[in-house]
Design a protein around this motif. Structure first.
Motif, PDB file in Angstrom:
ATOM      1  N   PHE A  22      38.839  39.425  35.396  1.00  0.00           N
ATOM      2  CA  PHE A  22      39.166  37.980  35.563  1.00  0.00           C
ATOM      3  C   PHE A  22      40.882  37.982  34.630  1.00  0.00           C
ATOM      4  O   PHE A  22      40.156  37.955  33.291  1.00  0.00           O
ATOM      5  CB  PHE A  22      38.331  36.553  34.966  1.00  0.00           C
ATOM      6  N   LEU A  23      41.494  37.838  35.407  1.00  0.00           N
ATOM      7  CA  LEU A  23      42.204  37.123  34.450  1.00  0.00           C
ATOM      8  C   LEU A  23      43.490  36.012  35.269  1.00  0.00           C
ATOM      9  O   LEU A  23      43.935  36.290  36.246  1.00  0.00           O
ATOM     10  CB  LEU A  23      43.369  38.852  34.560  1.00  0.00           C
ATOM     11  N   TRP A  24      43.674  34.762  34.592  1.00  0.00           N
ATOM     12  CA  TRP A  24      44.548  33.889  34.737  1.00  0.00           C
ATOM     13  C   TRP A  24      45.430  33.437  33.757  1.00  0.00           C
ATOM     14  O   TRP A  24      44.991  33.228  32.580  1.00  0.00           O
ATOM     15  CB  TRP A  24      43.313  32.538  34.821  1.00  0.00           C
ATOM     16  N   PHE A  62      41.814  48.490  35.585  1.00  0.00           N
ATOM     17  CA  PHE A  62      40.452  47.834  35.822  1.00  0.00           C
ATOM     18  C   PHE A  62      40.628  47.906  37.222  1.00  0.00           C
ATOM     19  O   PHE A  62      41.713  47.891  37.966  1.00  0.00           O
ATOM     20  CB  PHE A  62      40.752  46.251  35.371  1.00  0.00           C
ATOM     21  N   GLN A  63      39.523  47.359  37.770  1.00  0.00           N
ATOM     22  CA  GLN A  63      39.140  46.654  38.839  1.00  0.00           C
ATOM     23  C   GLN A  63      38.896  44.714  38.838  1.00  0.00           C
ATOM     24  O   GLN A  63      37.600  44.205  38.126  1.00  0.00           O
ATOM     25  CB  GLN A  63      37.724  47.124  39.248  1.00  0.00           C
ATOM     26  N   LEU A  64      39.727  44.259  39.223  1.00  0.00           N
ATOM     27  CA  LEU A  64      40.288  42.884  38.990  1.00  0.00           C
ATOM     28  C   LEU A  64      39.245  42.530  39.922  1.00  0.00           C
ATOM     29  O   LEU A  64      39.108  42.509  41.161  1.00  0.00           O
ATOM     30  CB  LEU A  64      41.213  42.253  39.039  1.00  0.00           C
ATOM     31  N   LYS A  65      38.299  41.231  39.523  1.00  0.00           N
ATOM     32  CA  LYS A  65      38.195  40.246  40.128  1.00  0.00           C
ATOM     33  C   LYS A  65      38.436  39.130  40.818  1.00  0.00           C
ATOM     34  O   LYS A  65      38.754  38.974  42.204  1.00  0.00           O
ATOM     35  CB  LYS A  65      36.117  40.075  40.532  1.00  0.00           C
ATOM     36  N   GLU A 100      36.725  41.114  29.421  1.00  0.00           N
ATOM     37  CA  GLU A 100      36.527  41.522  30.413  1.00  0.00           C
ATOM     38  C   GLU A 100      36.811  39.794  31.788  1.00  0.00           C
ATOM     39  O   GLU A 100      37.863  39.329  33.124  1.00  0.00           O
ATOM     40  CB  GLU A 100      35.081  40.959  30.517  1.00  0.00           C
ATOM     41  N   SER A 101      37.678  38.884  30.157  1.00  0.00           N
ATOM     42  CA  SER A 101      37.874  37.695  31.589  1.00  0.00           C
ATOM     43  C   SER A 101      38.639  37.244  30.554  1.00  0.00           C
ATOM     44  O   SER A 101      38.641  36.634  28.908  1.00  0.00           O
ATOM     45  CB  SER A 101      36.456  36.477  31.574  1.00  0.00           C
ATOM     46  N   ILE A 102      40.054  36.600  30.669  1.00  0.00           N
ATOM     47  CA  ILE A 102      41.530  36.063  29.791  1.00  0.00           C
ATOM     48  C   ILE A 102      41.293  35.169  30.941  1.00  0.00           C
ATOM     49  O   ILE A 102      42.112  35.066  31.646  1.00  0.00           O
ATOM     50  CB  ILE A 102      42.601  36.919  29.878  1.00  0.00           C
ATOM     51  N   ASP A 103      41.632  33.777  30.349  1.00  0.00           N
ATOM     52  CA  ASP A 103      42.023  32.907  31.293  1.00  0.00           C
ATOM     53  C   ASP A 103      43.506  32.219  29.658  1.00  0.00           C
ATOM     54  O   ASP A 103      42.735  31.164  29.103  1.00  0.00           O
ATOM     55  CB  ASP A 103      41.335  31.674  31.453  1.00  0.00           C
ATOM     56  N   ASN A 122      39.518  36.796  44.315  1.00  0.00           N
ATOM     57  CA  ASN A 122      40.376  35.447  44.464  1.00  0.00           C
ATOM     58  C   ASN A 122      41.794  36.012  43.585  1.00  0.00           C
ATOM     59  O   ASN A 122      42.117  36.852  42.626  1.00  0.00           O
ATOM     60  CB  ASN A 122      40.256  34.460  43.173  1.00  0.00           C
ATOM     61  N   LEU A 123      42.909  35.733  44.930  1.00  0.00           N
ATOM     62  CA  LEU A 123      44.285  35.669  44.228  1.00  0.00           C
ATOM     63  C   LEU A 123      44.859  34.871  44.768  1.00  0.00           C
ATOM     64  O   LEU A 123      45.628  34.460  45.650  1.00  0.00           O
ATOM     65  CB  LEU A 123      45.123  36.901  45.174  1.00  0.00           C
TER      66      LEU A 123
END
Length: 887
Positions: free
Chosen positions: A385-387, A405-408, A359-362, A433-434
């Motif tokens: 979440f993709l950072w 996916f649908q990113l936030k 769900e989240s990658i940083d 947030n972009l």
């Protein structure tokens, strides 16, 4: 006939049932407030300050069981729960405030739930009477302003299941043995309490059989507190303490103690170093692993992939290197991965693409170099979440790509995207947030951006051109600096009325500042600097009561600074420099008492130097008035600015003396510089240092400079100036100063740049100048200095003769000019030397004559009185002469 069918007994039962129903209905589902408990609550309320009226429902006209935060037992009517936790922690007015926790609470004998967290009891101790409230099962006093030693009486609360004492107000536990009596305790939070001296910590924890949640964040713990001991806790959350050294021993201990039950480890913010051991893979039931903010190095162990139950992995902010092991592709339960801010490299998405539950990658701030294709994301349908900022990624996806996916939140700063704004983002309706800054994006922004409910958009440092399209009304942060945008819509304020930060600096925007900006009443940060804006400053600043920082510098603005600017009283950072503003400095700015930086340099402002600044702006640290037309004296009033660390009044028409109190600027003394946490993001300041203008950004906190050059100042250099030991720049050049350089100039140990040129200073240059170890720029030219130029230490590196030009009476090797004491010796010393020489000669002659006399008479006397010696001697002479003559 029908009535006779019911017997008297049956009718009596019906009667009883009706009476019971009437009784039950009469009592309702909630008893009225027990009078003495209601009175106790009102007494408690009277002991508090309630600025936001959170307890307004607490009054005699309403049943106390219906009061906000109060809950009663539905059978007995006794108060069983009091929840006054403050949910608005950022608003101090929402805090209930009291000098102490009032004893009236002890009247609530049946209270089982008490939450007073996030209020302010103003450094009062936790009262011992809480230990008598033995019905309590939940007690939370976290972050409530309590101070001192935690009372041992809390150990009497044997029914307690949750105890929260987390504090940032210096609570202390001197001995934890009292907690061993809390036999029902399941959840214990002692975060931010000093437990460093508590030697029985582990023993006490082992006496709590039901403890499952343990939080000990920043408790001054170290390795000795947990060495070689098992704790019977299924949730291990020691966070941000002082654990140090290699982690292998601790992890081995953990795996041996809890290999079958440990589910969570949080060890972030400690001092661990070395490699991550392979043992970590043995903790089979582990679901949460946080090892962030340490100094681990080496590669990620392959065994980490064996943690098939792991859902959260955070190894960010370390020094890990190498590639991501392929075994990570086996962690099919993983939902959150954070490996940002390391030194990892290679390709990563071949492994990550297999983790369908992510769900989240940083993975920001590493050296990954994948070329990201559509196939890498095919299985990541749950990704939100993709950072991946600040890596070497190249994005190559088709124009018609429809991500699964649908990113936030998406951060791709400094990745290579190129071309037009990514079309595939049009379908990301949940995006909030972009960040696509520095991604080589060109062209204009698409109009469909308004249909994405973005809150934060950062497109700075690209090649975007044209105008700003209508964004979503939800926008709060918009960063478009350093692009090629040339138009600011006149209705910009109506387009984004809730904007909090707006950066458009470094573009090509022309025209006047739109009047509609005044609609942005929530604005805190505005940067329109380095554009081509012209016309007058709008007179609408009374609308910006929340504005903290404003940069309008380096434009073509003209006219006066309107008085309404003083109504933006929250301003801390104000840049109006490098424009063509005229008129006098607005007195209304005295209302902006929070100002830290004020820069109006490079304009055409005139009038007396605004000395009221010293009285009304006590927090000012950076004051730049250079390059204007101010006149008059530098008033002693400025000396009240005790925190000032930059005072730049250069290039004005100032007269009279430099005030003697100038040494009072404690902000210019070593170790008194501004704390970096008070700086706004991307805050910068231009200062002339070493003879050239330099831009200071991240290093601004260390800039300490005093520049009053190019004025008409007279008198001597104040001796107090040498107190400012934190100065790195001092420029008094191009004035009419006279007298000597203070002998203690060497006390300015931090000086890098010193310029006293073009004054009327005289006398010798103090030797203490050679004590300035960091000095790299020196100019003493065009004065009346005399004598020898000091040498030694750092001065040996400053070997440009032009430093001393225009001082004909200076001498020394650097100027190829001998000093007088190098050319002729002192007359008195020379006469004394001649007298000494004459005495030495007389003594020498005396020794020679006396020696000769003694030698002569010593020999002749013997020959006269010793006949045999006389005959032998003359016989020897006769034979020798005969041989020479050939006789």
């Amino acid at each position: 006939m029908g009535m006779k069918m019911f017997s008297p007994a049956f009718l009596f039962i019906i009667f009883l049932m009706m009476e019971f129903a009437i009784f039950s209905c009469g009592k309702n589902s909630s008893f009225d407030c027990i009078p003495w408990e209601g009175k106790a609550l009102l007494t408690f309320k009277a002991s508090l300050l309630d600025p936001s009226n959170r307890l307004s429902s607490w009054n005699n006209f309403k049943d106390c069981c219906a009061w906000d935060g109060v809950k009663c037992d539905t059978t007995t009517g006794h108060v069983i729960s009091l929840n006054l936790r403050n949910s608005k922690t950022e608003d101090y007015n929402a805090y209930l405030q009291g000098n102490q926790l009032d004893y009236s609470l002890s009247e609530l004998k049946y209270l089982s739930y008490l939450d007073l967290s996030y209020n302010d009891f103003q450094f009062s101790p936790i009262p011992a009477f809480l230990g008598s409230m033995k019905q309590l099962q939940y007690l939370n006093l976290s972050i409530a302003g309590f101070y001192g030693i935690v009372p041992h009486d809390l150990g009497n609360l044997s029914n307690l299941r949750t105890l929260g004492l987390s504090s940032i107000e210096n609570l202390i536990v001197d001995d934890l043995i009292w907690a061993s009596n809390l036999s029902s305790l399941e959840n214990l939070d002692l975060s931010y309490i000093n437990l460093g001296q508590t030697k029985n910590l582990v023993n006490v924890l082992n006496m709590l059989p039901f403890l499952s949640i343990l939080r000990l964040s920043e408790c001054s713990l170290d390795n000795t507190n947990l060495a070689h001991t098992c704790v019977n806790s299924t949730l291990f959350t020691h966070i941000q303490n002082q654990f140090y050294g290699e982690i292998s021993g601790l992890l081995k201990n953990l795996s041996e103690c809890w290999i079958d039950k440990l589910e969570e480890i949080r060890l972030y913010g400690n001092k661990f170093f070395g490699n991550l051991p392979e043992d970590v893979g043995e903790l089979k039931r582990l679901k949460y692993l946080d090892l962030s903010s340490n100094t681990f190095n080496g590669s990620i162990p392959w065994s980490l992939g064996k943690l098939s139950s792991l859902t959260n992995l955070d190894i960010s902010f370390n020094k890990l290197s190498g590639s991501i092991p392929s075994s990570l592709g086996n962690m099919r339960s993983l939902r959150v991965l954070n490996s940002g801010s390391n030194q990892l490299r290679g390709e990563i998405f071949m492994s990550l693409g297999q983790l369908s539950n992510l769900e989240s990658i940083d993975i920001s701030f590493n050296f990954f170099n994948d070329t990201l294709l559509e196939a890498h994301f095919a299985s990541l349908s749950k990704l939100e979440f993709l950072w991946a900022s600040s890596n070497l990624f190249k994005f190559k996806v088709g124009l018609d790509w429809a991500p699964p996916f649908q990113l936030k939140s998406l951060g791709l700063q400094s990745c290579i995207i190129g071309g037009q704004f990514p079309q595939w983002l049009q379908n990301q309706k949940a995006l909030d947030n972009l960040d696509l800054s520095n991604c080589s994006i060109s062209g204009s922004l698409p109009s469909w951006l308004q249909y994405i409910n973005l809150t934060i958009l950062d497109l700075s440092r690209n090649h975007i051109e044209g105008s700003i399209p209508k964004p979503a009304s939800s926008m709060r942060f918009l960063f478009l600096s350093n692009n090629m945008i040339n138009h600011l819509p006149r209705n910009i304020g109506h387009m984004m009325p809730f904007l909090n930060r707006f950066s458009l600096d470094g573009n090509f925007v022309n025209g006047s500042i739109p009047e509609s900006l005044c609609e942005m009443k929530a604005l805190r940060f505005l940067d329109l600097s380095n554009n081509y804006l012209s016309g007058n400053l709008p007179d609408f600043w009374e609308n910006f009561v929340k504005l903290n920082a404003m940069r309008l510098s380096s434009n073509k603005l003209s006219g006066i600074i309107p008085n309404s600017i003083g109504e933006a009283y929250s301003l801390q950072w104000l840049h109006l420099n490098n424009n063509s503003l005229t008129g006098q400095f607005p007195y209304s700015l005295k209302n902006c008492t929070k100002l830290v930086l004020l820069d109006v340099g490079g304009n055409k402002l005139s009038g007396n130097l605004p000395d009221w600044i010293g009285k009304y702006l006590p927090y000012l640290r950076f004051l730049i008035l250079r390059n204007n037309e101010f006149y008059g004296m530098i008033s002693p009033e400025f000396c009240q600015l005790s925190q000032l660390q930059v005072m730049d009044f250069a290039y004005n028409k100032l007269t009279e003396n430099i005030p003697h109190c100038i040494g009072n600027f404690s902000g210019m003394i070593t170790n008194k510089s501004i704390n970096s946490t008070t700086l706004w993001p991307r805050e910068s300041l231009g200062q002339v240092m070493k003879g050239v203008e330099q831009e200071y950004t991240a290093s601004l906190v260390y800039v300490v400079n005093l520049d009053v050059s190019n004025n008409n100042l007279v008198g001597e250099i104040p001796l107090g100036l040498t107190n400012l030991s934190g100065l790195i720049g001092l420029n008094l050049s191009h004035n009419h100063l006279e007298g000597n350089i203070p002998t203690k100039i060497g006390d300015l140990k931090s000086l890098i740049s010193l310029d006293f040129s073009s004054n009327n200073l005289f006398g010798t240059i103090p030797d203490s100048l050679s004590d300035l170890s960091f000095l790299s720029h020196l100019n003493l030219s065009h004065n009346n200095f005399s004598g020898r130029i000091p040498t030694g230490n750092q001065l040996q590196t400053l070997d440009n003769p032009s430093i001393y030009d225009g001082n004909p009476q200076l001498c020394g090797a650097l100027l190829h000019k001998k000093c007088n004491d190098d050319e002729a010796p002192n007359v008195e010393n020379h006469a004394a030397t001649r007298e000494d020489d004459r005495a030495e000669k007389i003594y020498l002659y005396g020794v020679i004559i006396s020696g000769s006399a003694i030698g002569f008479w010593g020999i002749i006397g013997v020959l006269i009185f010793k006949r045999s010696w006389r005959q032998a001697y003359f016989g020897f002479i006769e034979v020798g002469v005969g041989k020479m003559l050939g006789w």
